[in-house]
Write a protein that holds these residues in place. Structure first.
Motif, PDB file in Angstrom:
ATOM      1  N   LEU B  24       6.042   0.606   9.235  1.00  0.00           N
ATOM      2  CA  LEU B  24       7.397   0.749   8.706  1.00  0.00           C
ATOM      3  C   LEU B  24       7.363   0.997   7.195  1.00  0.00           C
ATOM      4  CD1 LEU B  24      10.479   0.591   8.960  1.00  0.00           C
ATOM      5  CD2 LEU B  24      10.311  -1.879   8.767  1.00  0.00           C
ATOM      6  N   LEU B  25       6.549   0.213   6.527  1.00  0.00           N
ATOM      7  CA  LEU B  25       6.459   0.348   5.075  1.00  0.00           C
ATOM      8  C   LEU B  25       5.940   1.739   4.694  1.00  0.00           C
ATOM      9  CD1 LEU B  25       6.939  -1.497   2.596  1.00  0.00           C
ATOM     10  CD2 LEU B  25       4.497  -1.933   2.575  1.00  0.00           C
ATOM     11  N   GLN B  26       4.982   2.195   5.452  1.00  0.00           N
ATOM     12  CA  GLN B  26       4.421   3.518   5.182  1.00  0.00           C
ATOM     13  C   GLN B  26       5.477   4.601   5.406  1.00  0.00           C
ATOM     14  OE1 GLN B  26       2.489   5.896   3.633  1.00  0.00           O
ATOM     15  NE2 GLN B  26       0.789   4.527   4.163  1.00  0.00           N
ATOM     16  N   PHE B  27       6.280   4.411   6.442  1.00  0.00           N
ATOM     17  CA  PHE B  27       7.295   5.415   6.757  1.00  0.00           C
ATOM     18  C   PHE B  27       8.453   5.396   5.753  1.00  0.00           C
ATOM     19  CE2 PHE B  27      11.135   6.697   9.280  1.00  0.00           C
ATOM     20  CZ  PHE B  27      10.816   8.036   9.382  1.00  0.00           C
ATOM     21  N   THR B  28       8.894   4.212   5.379  1.00  0.00           N
ATOM     22  CA  THR B  28      10.060   4.144   4.491  1.00  0.00           C
ATOM     23  C   THR B  28       9.684   4.244   3.012  1.00  0.00           C
ATOM     24  OG1 THR B  28       9.989   1.727   4.499  1.00  0.00           O
ATOM     25  CG2 THR B  28      11.472   2.767   6.082  1.00  0.00           C
ATOM     26  N   ASP B  29       8.547   3.656   2.657  1.00  0.00           N
ATOM     27  CA  ASP B  29       8.175   3.585   1.238  1.00  0.00           C
ATOM     28  C   ASP B  29       6.981   4.444   0.871  1.00  0.00           C
ATOM     29  OD1 ASP B  29      10.043   1.583   1.216  1.00  0.00           O
ATOM     30  OD2 ASP B  29       8.924   0.358  -0.207  1.00  0.00           O
ATOM     31  N   LYS B  30       6.341   4.953   1.872  1.00  0.00           N
ATOM     32  CA  LYS B  30       5.109   5.729   1.686  1.00  0.00           C
ATOM     33  C   LYS B  30       4.059   4.930   0.913  1.00  0.00           C
ATOM     34  CE  LYS B  30       7.502  10.176   1.816  1.00  0.00           C
ATOM     35  NZ  LYS B  30       7.536  10.175   3.281  1.00  0.00           N
ATOM     36  N   ARG B  31       3.901   3.704   1.326  1.00  0.00           N
ATOM     37  CA  ARG B  31       2.830   2.907   0.716  1.00  0.00           C
ATOM     38  C   ARG B  31       2.248   1.963   1.755  1.00  0.00           C
ATOM     39  NH1 ARG B  31       4.874  -2.238  -1.339  1.00  0.00           N
ATOM     40  NH2 ARG B  31       7.116  -2.300  -1.017  1.00  0.00           N
ATOM     41  N   PHE B  32       1.053   1.502   1.455  1.00  0.00           N
ATOM     42  CA  PHE B  32       0.356   0.616   2.381  1.00  0.00           C
ATOM     43  C   PHE B  32       0.092  -0.713   1.704  1.00  0.00           C
ATOM     44  CE2 PHE B  32      -3.744  -1.034   4.052  1.00  0.00           C
ATOM     45  CZ  PHE B  32      -3.329  -1.306   5.339  1.00  0.00           C
ATOM     46  N   GLN B  33       0.387  -1.746   2.417  1.00  0.00           N
ATOM     47  CA  GLN B  33       0.178  -3.088   1.875  1.00  0.00           C
ATOM     48  C   GLN B  33      -0.767  -3.806   2.828  1.00  0.00           C
ATOM     49  OE1 GLN B  33       3.912  -4.923   0.510  1.00  0.00           O
ATOM     50  NE2 GLN B  33       3.162  -6.825   1.382  1.00  0.00           N
ATOM     51  N   PRO B  34      -2.014  -4.000   2.408  1.00  0.00           N
ATOM     52  CA  PRO B  34      -3.009  -4.536   3.359  1.00  0.00           C
ATOM     53  C   PRO B  34      -2.656  -5.916   3.895  1.00  0.00           C
ATOM     54  CG  PRO B  34      -3.934  -4.371   1.138  1.00  0.00           C
ATOM     55  CD  PRO B  34      -2.583  -3.748   1.086  1.00  0.00           C
ATOM     56  N   VAL B  35      -2.074  -6.755   3.035  1.00  0.00           N
ATOM     57  CA  VAL B  35      -1.712  -8.093   3.518  1.00  0.00           C
ATOM     58  C   VAL B  35      -0.189  -8.148   3.627  1.00  0.00           C
ATOM     59  CG1 VAL B  35      -1.837 -10.570   3.092  1.00  0.00           C
ATOM     60  CG2 VAL B  35      -3.694  -9.071   2.341  1.00  0.00           C
ATOM     61  N   HIS B  36       0.247  -8.417   4.804  1.00  0.00           N
ATOM     62  CA  HIS B  36       1.682  -8.461   5.022  1.00  0.00           C
ATOM     63  C   HIS B  36       2.042  -9.797   5.643  1.00  0.00           C
ATOM     64  CE1 HIS B  36       5.699  -7.062   6.008  1.00  0.00           C
ATOM     65  NE2 HIS B  36       5.449  -5.968   5.320  1.00  0.00           N
ATOM     66  N   ASP B  37       3.148 -10.364   5.186  1.00  0.00           N
ATOM     67  CA  ASP B  37       3.586 -11.627   5.789  1.00  0.00           C
ATOM     68  C   ASP B  37       3.879 -11.434   7.264  1.00  0.00           C
ATOM     69  OD1 ASP B  37       3.524 -12.771   3.319  1.00  0.00           O
ATOM     70  OD2 ASP B  37       5.615 -12.293   2.888  1.00  0.00           O
ATOM     71  N   LEU B  38       3.636 -12.483   7.972  1.00  0.00           N
ATOM     72  CA  LEU B  38       3.987 -12.485   9.384  1.00  0.00           C
ATOM     73  C   LEU B  38       5.501 -12.285   9.485  1.00  0.00           C
ATOM     74  CD1 LEU B  38       2.318 -13.194  11.954  1.00  0.00           C
ATOM     75  CD2 LEU B  38       3.291 -15.476  11.786  1.00  0.00           C
ATOM     76  N   THR B  39       5.888 -11.377  10.342  1.00  0.00           N
ATOM     77  CA  THR B  39       7.330 -11.143  10.486  1.00  0.00           C
ATOM     78  C   THR B  39       7.934 -12.218  11.375  1.00  0.00           C
ATOM     79  OG1 THR B  39       6.874  -8.784  10.358  1.00  0.00           O
ATOM     80  CG2 THR B  39       9.047  -9.410  11.171  1.00  0.00           C
ATOM     81  N   ILE B  40       9.010 -12.805  10.885  1.00  0.00           N
ATOM     82  CA  ILE B  40       9.783 -13.686  11.768  1.00  0.00           C
ATOM     83  C   ILE B  40      11.181 -13.107  11.827  1.00  0.00           C
ATOM     84  CG2 ILE B  40       8.543 -15.873  11.626  1.00  0.00           C
ATOM     85  CD1 ILE B  40      10.258 -16.667   9.293  1.00  0.00           C
ATOM     86  N   GLY B  41      11.800 -13.205  12.951  1.00  0.00           N
ATOM     87  CA  GLY B  41      13.120 -12.585  13.068  1.00  0.00           C
ATOM     88  C   GLY B  41      12.985 -11.069  13.064  1.00  0.00           C
ATOM     89  N   VAL B  42      13.831 -10.435  12.306  1.00  0.00           N
ATOM     90  CA  VAL B  42      13.814  -8.975  12.256  1.00  0.00           C
ATOM     91  C   VAL B  42      13.865  -8.518  10.803  1.00  0.00           C
ATOM     92  CG1 VAL B  42      15.028  -6.869  12.964  1.00  0.00           C
ATOM     93  CG2 VAL B  42      15.124  -8.863  14.432  1.00  0.00           C
TER      94      VAL B  42
END
Lengths: 345, 213
Positions: B24-42
């Motif tokens: 999602l981040l790559q698609f919306t922001d065109k960037r990659f974040q190797p460490v991402h918080d665990l998603t809770i909710g939406v």
């Protein structure tokens, strides 16, 4: 433009009411009402919650807009915050034009407690006055996430500075300073919400015939005629529930006033969580300044404390204990019984 | 007045750690974040794209992958026009459980929902545990579109979302989706209305600056 907010009908209208008096946890006296009376931006507004911008506000309109159409029948309690981090003093993380809207709502309107946290980033136009309540130009609000409240711990971190501490189950911590534009009373509402979420209330019934004596935003702090001179001066501070009885009015948007907890479960949660929080406090507060945005995964044991009551389930239409079913039955009217997961049209 | 539309929900769904949030981040922001918080909710993301000369806003709902949060995810399927079912090509278990996720998605959503199967982390070829052919076969068997992506290198990320949108668009053209039924997650209106009414999240390909919360 912001689109239609679904019209909510007063669901107990014309029903016989029964006033129930119970014992309640002690809440901070609402002395602040004294100070805020003159601040009410009334201009014909009947609902003080709306007047303060904490109900039917900008975030609510985004969430209820056709794009998201989330929880269309639930009230949203919301405010504008500035994200800060700990330093010698509190330091703003982002430039002044970027704030964060925080709100709570219920996935199903008949839930006794809010169970959803809403977070949105707000970008104000340059030089724009950051008035949350009816701003001249609507800022750019981007709904970022919705979180089940059972995975979130909300605490009052600094009363004086009006800062809340929001910690998610994944140990992401935010320090949120209530925007200076909000009057003092709004922070009292948040303080009250924090207490209710932690300790719960002593009622679980949702019988619409019962006039509840709890209301996050007291409805009759000003009369429909605009007379805001209801005095709280003589009300004993030690009996906030009594004063709230007097503040209670037959308002339409009562979902947030129906903040009642399954005390058994909630007390268990709050005692466990407060103990563990205390234990963690010293260490977590010594965290680096990045604490507010970088998750710390050292001690996740406190996650276990995120137990929650039946009332906080996403889908309350499943099997319920009899004790809860009886109270549900009392409120099962057409408006109160949305379909499963039914926040979409 | 040119028409515009938004697909109210395009879902990202599956196991935890397969890279949904990174996609999602790559698609919306065109960037990659190797460490991402665990998603809770939406978590929400949005981007404007153009298909057939029409401005379309993709509103993407990034859902929690962890089992403990899954009951929440289920309740949000309703009203989704499309879903991206993601597995990690370096983790066989994420592929083996696709059926469960697929059943979940089909059970709780519109039967016409477009589902794209994504094999993510294609940059980690040396650690590959699931062959591309297996992904293709699974997709064929279940009537899904298939693609391998890398959120890290951005390979096929754009295509994955846009192809899903195209498929939804084609279904609209064919009359499969009832656009008058908002439960299908599609809304069509004059261009200005679509962009204004949806000011929340209308990043138009770039996130609004500031990045708070």
């Amino acid at each position: 433009m912001l689109s239609s907010v679904p019209h909510r009908k007063p669901w107990w209208k014309s029903k016989k009411t029964v006033k129930v008096t119970r014992s309640y946890p002690t809440f901070p006296p609402l002395n602040a009402w004294e100070e805020c009376r003159g601040l009410l931006p009334v201009d014909g507004e009947l609902n003080p919650g709306v007047g303060f911008g904490v109900e039917d506000g900008l975030l609510c309109q985004v969430v209820h807009s056709p794009e998201f159409n989330l929880f269309p029948n639930s009230v949203v309690f919301e405010s504008n915050f500035v994200q800060v981090r700990r330093g010698r003093n509190w330091i703003d993380i982002y430039k002044a034009s970027n704030t964060m809207a925080l709100g709570v709502t219920s996935s199903v309107p008949c839930l006794p407690l809010p169970n959803i946290l809403l977070m949105a980033s707000v970008k104000w136009y340059q030089g724009q006055s950051q008035t949350w309540n009816k701003p001249s130009t609507i800022p750019n609000i981007i709904l970022k996430r919705i979180l089940p409240l059972k995975f979130v711990e909300l605490q009052v971190c600094d009363h004086l500075q009006r800062i809340l501490r929001l910690r998610t189950v994944t140990e992401k911590i935010y320090y949120l300073k209530l925007h200076p534009d909000h009057p003092e009373i709004v922070f009292h509402f948040w303080t009250r919400l924090v207490q209710i979420l932690q300790k719960g209330l002593s009622i679980t019934t949702k019988d619409p015939r019962i006039l509840f004596t709890h209301c996050l935003v007291p409805k009759n702090c000003c009369s429909p005629s605009g007379d805001s001179q209801v005095s709280y001066k003589n009300l004993p501070a030690s009996q906030p529930s009594d004063s709230l009885i007097q503040l209670m009015a037959k308002g339409e948007r009562e979902a947030l006033s129906q903040i009642f907890a399954d005390l058994h479960q909630k007390n268990q949660f709050s005692s466990q969580s407060s103990k563990k929080t205390e234990t963690n406090k010293d260490t977590s507060e010594k965290e680096t300044p990045c604490e507010d945005c970088i998750p710390c995964t050292r001690d996740l044991s406190w996650r276990d404390s995120f137990t929650f009551g039946e009332w906080e389930r996403e889908n309350p239409s499943g099997l319920q204990p009899l004790s809860l079913l009886s109270t549900l039955a009392a409120c099962t009217g057409p408006q109160l019984a949305p379909p499963i997961g039914g926040f979409d049209p | 007045c040119p028409l515009s539309m938004f697909f109210r929900k395009v879902f990202l769904n599956s196991f935890s750690g397969v890279g949904k949030s990174c996609l999602l981040l790559q698609f919306t922001d065109k960037r990659f974040q190797p460490v991402h918080d665990l998603t809770i909710g939406v978590e929400f993301g949005a981007r404007m794209i153009t298909i057939d000369g029409k401005q379309i806003k993709l509103q993407i709902w990034d859902t929690a992958g962890q089992e403990s949060f899954r009951s929440i995810t289920r309740s949000y399927y309703r009203g989704a026009a499309g879903a991206l079912l993601v597995y990690d090509i370096t983790r066989r278990d994420t592929f083996n459980h696709l059926t469960t996720w697929l059943e979940d998605a089909r059970q709780h959503s519109n039967s016409n929902m477009v589902i794209m199967l994504i094999g993510n982390k294609s940059d980690l070829e040396s650690r590959r545990e699931v062959k591309k052919e297996e992904g293709e076969a699974f997709a064929r068997e279940h009537g899904l579109i298939f693609m391998e992506t890398s959120a890290k290198t951005a390979s096929n990320v754009e295509e994955a979302f846009i192809n899903t949108a195209k498929e939804i668009y084609e279904k609209i053209q064919e009359g499969v989706f009832d656009i008058n039924n908002e439960a299908n997650g599609i809304k069509i209106g004059p261009q200005h209305a679509a962009t204004n009414a949806t000011h929340a999240g209308s990043q138009g390909g770039q996130q609004a600056g500031g990045g708070c919360c």
